[in-house]
Design a protein around this motif. Structure first.
Motif, PDB file in Angstrom:
ATOM      1  N   ASP A 123       0.823  -1.212   0.000  1.00 11.93           N
ATOM      2  CA  ASP A 123       0.000   0.000   0.000  1.00 11.93           C
ATOM      3  C   ASP A 123       0.857   1.261   0.000  1.00 11.93           C
ATOM      4  O   ASP A 123       0.524   2.259  -0.646  1.00 11.93           O
ATOM      5  N   SER A 182       2.016   1.879  -3.391  1.00 13.52           N
ATOM      6  CA  SER A 182       0.918   2.479  -4.171  1.00 13.52           C
ATOM      7  C   SER A 182       0.824   3.967  -3.893  1.00 13.52           C
ATOM      8  O   SER A 182       0.658   4.783  -4.805  1.00 13.52           O
ATOM      9  N   ALA A 183       0.917   4.305  -2.629  1.00 11.87           N
ATOM     10  CA  ALA A 183       0.812   5.716  -2.242  1.00 11.87           C
ATOM     11  C   ALA A 183       1.960   6.522  -2.853  1.00 11.87           C
ATOM     12  O   ALA A 183       1.747   7.645  -3.337  1.00 11.87           O
ATOM     13  N   ARG A 231       3.615   5.809  -5.624  1.00 11.99           N
ATOM     14  CA  ARG A 231       3.353   5.916  -7.065  1.00 11.99           C
ATOM     15  C   ARG A 231       2.280   6.951  -7.344  1.00 11.99           C
ATOM     16  O   ARG A 231       2.295   7.646  -8.340  1.00 11.99           O
ATOM     17  N   ASN A 232       1.361   7.026  -6.419  1.00 13.43           N
ATOM     18  CA  ASN A 232       0.227   7.906  -6.636  1.00 13.43           C
ATOM     19  C   ASN A 232       0.576   9.377  -6.467  1.00 13.43           C
ATOM     20  O   ASN A 232       0.199  10.213  -7.275  1.00 13.43           O
ATOM     21  N   LEU A 257      -2.068   4.325 -21.605  1.00 13.74           N
ATOM     22  CA  LEU A 257      -3.300   5.045 -21.252  1.00 13.74           C
ATOM     23  C   LEU A 257      -4.453   4.042 -21.257  1.00 13.74           C
ATOM     24  O   LEU A 257      -4.332   2.955 -21.817  1.00 13.74           O
ATOM     25  N   LEU A 258      -5.567   4.411 -20.607  1.00  8.49           N
ATOM     26  CA  LEU A 258      -6.739   3.535 -20.663  1.00  8.49           C
ATOM     27  C   LEU A 258      -7.510   3.851 -21.938  1.00  8.49           C
ATOM     28  O   LEU A 258      -8.025   4.955 -22.093  1.00  8.49           O
ATOM     29  N   LYS A 260     -10.335   3.160 -23.082  1.00  6.93           N
ATOM     30  CA  LYS A 260     -11.772   3.439 -23.061  1.00  6.93           C
ATOM     31  C   LYS A 260     -12.090   4.831 -22.515  1.00  6.93           C
ATOM     32  O   LYS A 260     -13.200   5.322 -22.665  1.00  6.93           O
ATOM     33  N   PHE A 261     -11.108   5.430 -21.856  1.00  8.09           N
ATOM     34  CA  PHE A 261     -11.341   6.744 -21.260  1.00  8.09           C
ATOM     35  C   PHE A 261     -10.843   7.851 -22.182  1.00  8.09           C
ATOM     36  O   PHE A 261      -9.862   7.663 -22.905  1.00  8.09           O
ATOM     37  N   ARG A 300     -10.418  12.061 -18.586  1.00  9.47           N
ATOM     38  CA  ARG A 300     -10.563  11.033 -17.555  1.00  9.47           C
ATOM     39  C   ARG A 300      -9.260  10.296 -17.311  1.00  9.47           C
ATOM     40  O   ARG A 300      -8.972   9.891 -16.192  1.00  9.47           O
ATOM     41  N   LEU A 353      -7.439  10.220 -13.563  1.00 10.11           N
ATOM     42  CA  LEU A 353      -7.399   8.941 -12.857  1.00 10.11           C
ATOM     43  C   LEU A 353      -6.508   8.888 -11.604  1.00 10.11           C
ATOM     44  O   LEU A 353      -6.948   8.408 -10.561  1.00 10.11           O
ATOM     45  N   PRO A 354      -5.258   9.412 -11.662  1.00  8.35           N
ATOM     46  CA  PRO A 354      -4.438   9.343 -10.438  1.00  8.35           C
ATOM     47  C   PRO A 354      -5.086  10.076  -9.273  1.00  8.35           C
ATOM     48  O   PRO A 354      -4.950   9.664  -8.116  1.00  8.35           O
ATOM     49  N   VAL A 403      -8.261  10.296  -8.754  1.00 10.75           N
ATOM     50  CA  VAL A 403      -9.352   9.461  -8.239  1.00 10.75           C
ATOM     51  C   VAL A 403      -8.821   8.592  -7.111  1.00 10.75           C
ATOM     52  O   VAL A 403      -9.416   8.505  -6.035  1.00 10.75           O
ATOM     53  N   TYR A 404      -7.634   7.985  -7.366  1.00 13.74           N
ATOM     54  CA  TYR A 404      -7.072   7.116  -6.339  1.00 13.74           C
ATOM     55  C   TYR A 404      -6.473   7.906  -5.186  1.00 13.74           C
ATOM     56  O   TYR A 404      -6.230   7.372  -4.121  1.00 13.74           O
ATOM     57  N   ARG A 454      -0.745  13.128 -17.116  1.00 17.64           N
ATOM     58  CA  ARG A 454      -1.177  12.236 -16.048  1.00 17.64           C
ATOM     59  C   ARG A 454      -0.074  12.075 -14.999  1.00 17.64           C
ATOM     60  O   ARG A 454      -0.344  11.989 -13.803  1.00 17.64           O
TER      61      ARG A 454
END
Ligand code: ADP
Ligand code: MG
Lengths: 242, 447
Positions: free
Chosen positions: A77, A80-81, A83-84, A96-97, A99-100, A104, A108-109, A111-112, A156
């Motif tokens: 965790d 993750s933090a 990286r975030n 990249l995603l 579908k977004f 968006r 995304l970052p 959001v998390y 991003r």
């Protein structure tokens, strides 16, 4: 205190009963505000090093401290933090995603990170403006060129205002002209005080950066700074890795 | 990342693969539908049984039944006169906790005729208490009264169904004063019971569309006698033919055992308990009175409605359990389907998961996302299942009409729906665990 400190970092992969030392004792420190290039032939361990620096992976042994956090012992965790919020990562293949849309993807970052939707939008717009894609807000990655995709990825990477940005061959999938533009973008980011570490195959790019580190067989070649420009042929374009 | 974001992603993902998601949900839809339909059917049956129980006297009604005397009394059994009218008198005097005592003598398959029409029905000899204890209602005329008993009058009270069948050409005719022959002996009709039906058909009838009424009309309308194809629990009640117990005895029981009129054997002995909270005490009182009249021989027992009630409840429970089991299997299969699809879906999205991890998603964020997604499949499947259940119930009613209209209760809806969501969430656990433990680097390199 340096922003990033590595001491005798090793990363070994086991493939069958064979041990591959991707990193074989790397010691290095990076100060805040540096703009650093990592060069070296394909398979020399650049990506492996970047993944460790980017907290995407942990070393087999050695000590890695980023901004005071001991990554070599951090929990999943905690990684993750890191990286975030403290690290931005730019990949060769954009990641990249699909579908977004641009907005968006850049949001995304946050959001998390738990940023409120309204603030998220504002900050995403700022970052997108910074990379010059305001006219592409609602396009999906499939509707963008490679260079534009990489700009989105950079937006991003910086949107959570990280201390350091790592880029693993960010121009590797781009033509030289577009690559140049991306590099200019990194240079601007560096000029505004951000710490940036960039892996590149392109000698001419590396030559223009203030500090270069050359890797060979999982180690840093010593005394590289002077040698970079006249080092024996570096593979011009290597497709593997990243 | 919060729950709503996960929900949004889940909905998007489902929206992006509508048909696939629908197929995935199918197991859940069918499972929920059959679960709820089963609940509704059993509830309908239970409700119908409870209604009938109440209509036939409720839990306050107790039958005194014959039973074989116990081993050690077997040799003395001849001493007991059995259930007789003497019991009735003794109970009326000696068991104050008993509210009503109703003896009954029965004849089966008796010819009931009027001019050229003959029916074969059961005839009962009763006392006035029969009306209240059996929860009959008079539509016209009067019940058998004490004077009828004393005078051994040849009078009869009939159920509405009997009137319908004896006077088929004349609907709504109330044949008071008419004479019918019971095994050839003329009896005058002095009363008619009201038409008995379930609350359900009553409601339907009052709403203006009544199968029962239609049937009755048809019967009364002179068409060929309509043999009701479905089981009518009120048929007996509507085809009651009751005469004074004394008249039955003198007209139809041979004089052979007419030695002492008080010793007339009766076929049924029903009691009504005045205070349900004193149920056990009442039975105790009855037992002690009857032990005296039966000369200490325990050749009688009690059949309480409570037992009947319990047996209804337990058979409903059993049906519910086996139904749940079958529906549960369907839900399980649905759950496995969801797990399967979620596994396929995360394999498709390994890179996406890698990207999310790379920009800071924690393992539990990925976990939540996948679980919410499969939960949403369960949720939507559950909703569709509830809709399908109502359809299924309508279909069942159409295929096999029943007096016991299925009843959809709120707890049944919540249980069925809760199961769907629960199965959805459960099926997502393993895929979610797999997705969340993916190595970010490996995931990014995938594909
Ligand atoms: N997951 C892995 N499993 C086994 N070997 C690996 C793995 N990742 C990298 N390596 C090996 O480690 C060495 C360094 O790779 P890498 O860091 O990708 O080099 P570069 O980015 O400089 O081309 C290579 O020999 C590569 O084959
Ligand atoms: Mg590489």
């Amino acid at each position: 205190m340096p922003l990033v400190e590595l001491y005798d970092i090793r990363k070994t992969y086991r493939v069958g009963d064979q041990e591959i030392a991707a990193l074989d004792g790397v010691t290095l420190s990076i100060e805040a505000g540096e703009f650093l290039a990592i060069i070296g032939p394909s398979g020399s361990g650049k990506s492996t090093l970047m993944h460790l620096l980017g907290c995407l992976d942990t070393p087999t042994s050695g000590r890695l401290v980023i901004d005071g956090v001991d990554i070599s012992r951090a929990s999943n965790d905690a990684l993750s933090a890191m990286r975030n919020s403290k690290i931005g990562f730019v990949f060769q293949s954009f990641n990249l995603l699909p579908k977004f849309d641009v907005l968006r993807n850049v949001e995304l970052p946050m959001v998390y990170a738990g940023v409120a939707a309204k603030v998220r939008r504002e900050r995403a717009m700022e970052a997108i403006e910074r990379v010059g894609l305001m006219n592409r807000l609602h396009n999906t990655p499939l509707q963008l060129s490679g260079g534009q995709c990489q700009r989105v990825a950079i937006a991003r990477a910086i949107v959570n205002n990280p201390k350091i940005v790592f880029a693993d061959e960010p121009t590797g999938n781009l033509d030289s002209h577009t690559g140049e533009a991306i590099l200019t973008l990194f240079r601007e980011l560096a000029a505004s005080g951000r710490t940036i570490v960039i892996v590149t195959h392109d000698n001419t790019i590396a030559a223009r950066l203030p500090r270069r580190i050359e890797m060979r067989d999982g180690r840093i070649r010593l005394g590289v700074e002077a040698q970079v420009s006249n080092t024996a042929p570096l593979a011009p374009i290597a497709k593997e890795g990243a | 990342m919060n729950f709503w974001f996960g929900l949004l992603i889940g909905l998007k993902e489902i929206g992006a693969h509508k048909f696939r998601s629908f197929l995935t949900m199918l197991g859940i839809i069918l499972g929920v539908a059959s679960l709820l339909a089963m609940f509704a059917l059993t509830e309908g049956i239970a409700q119908g049984m409870r209604e009938r129980l109440a209509a036939s006297g409720g839990v306050e009604r107790v039958e005194v039944t014959y039973k074989d005397p116990s081993e050690e009394m077997q040799d003395l059994a001849f001493l007991s006169p059995g259930r007789t009218l003497a019991d009735v008198n003794a109970l009326r005097k000696g068991a104050p906790l008993v509210d009503l005592v109703s003896p009954q003598m029965d004849m089966v398959n008796v010819a009931i005729s009027r001019s050229n029409k003959t029916l074969r029905l059961n005839v009962s000899g009763v006392c006035p208490e029969f009306l209240d204890i059996g929860k009959f209602e008079l539509e016209a005329g009067r019940m058998i009264c004490q004077a009828d008993l004393d005078n051994v009058s040849r009078v009869v009270v009939i159920g509405a169904g009997v009137a319908d069948e004896l006077w088929p050409d004349n609907p709504e005719y109330i044949p008071l004063g008419e004479v019918i022959r019971i095994n050839g002996i003329p009896y005058r009709i002095v009363g008619m019971f009201g038409f008995a039906e379930s609350d359900y058909s009553k409601r339907k009838r009052e709403a203006g569309i009544s199968a029962a009424q239609e049937e009755r009309r048809m019967r009364r309308g002179g068409k060929k006698k309509v043999k009701a194809t479905k089981y009518d629990p009120y048929w007996q009640k509507n085809h009651a033919v009751v005469i004074p117990i004394s008249a039955l005895f003198f007209d139809f029981r041979t004089a052979a055992n007419a030695d002492a009129s008080a010793n007339r054997k009766i076929d049924r002995l029903s009691l009504r308990i005045s205070d349900l909270s004193l149920f056990e005490e009442t039975l105790y009182q009855v037992r002690s009175v009857l032990t005296r009249t039966h000369r200490g021989i325990d050749d009688f027992g009690f059949e309480t409605r409570e037992e009947w009630f319990d047996s209804i409840e337990s058979s409903v429970r059993a049906t519910r359990l086996s139904g749940s089991f079958i529906a549960g299997i369907s839900l399980l299969v649905g759950g496995i389907g969801i797990t399967n699809i979620m596994l396929a879906s995360i394999t498709e999205r390994i890179r996406e998961i890698g990207v999310r991890r790379a920009i800071g998603a924690r393992q539990r964020d990925i976990f939540t996302q996948i679980v919410v997604e499969s939960g949403v499949i369960g949720f939507i499947g559950g909703l569709l299942g509830l809709a399908a259940a109502t359809g299924m119930i309508q279909l069942l009613i159409l295929i096999s009409p029943t007096e016991n209209a299925p009843i959809i209760t709120f707890p049944a809806v919540m249980i069925s729906f809760g199961f769907a969501v629960g199965i959805g969430v459960l099926s997502g656990l393993y895929p979610a665990w797999k997705a969340s433990t993916l190595d970010p680097i490996e995931a990014l390199r995938y594909g």
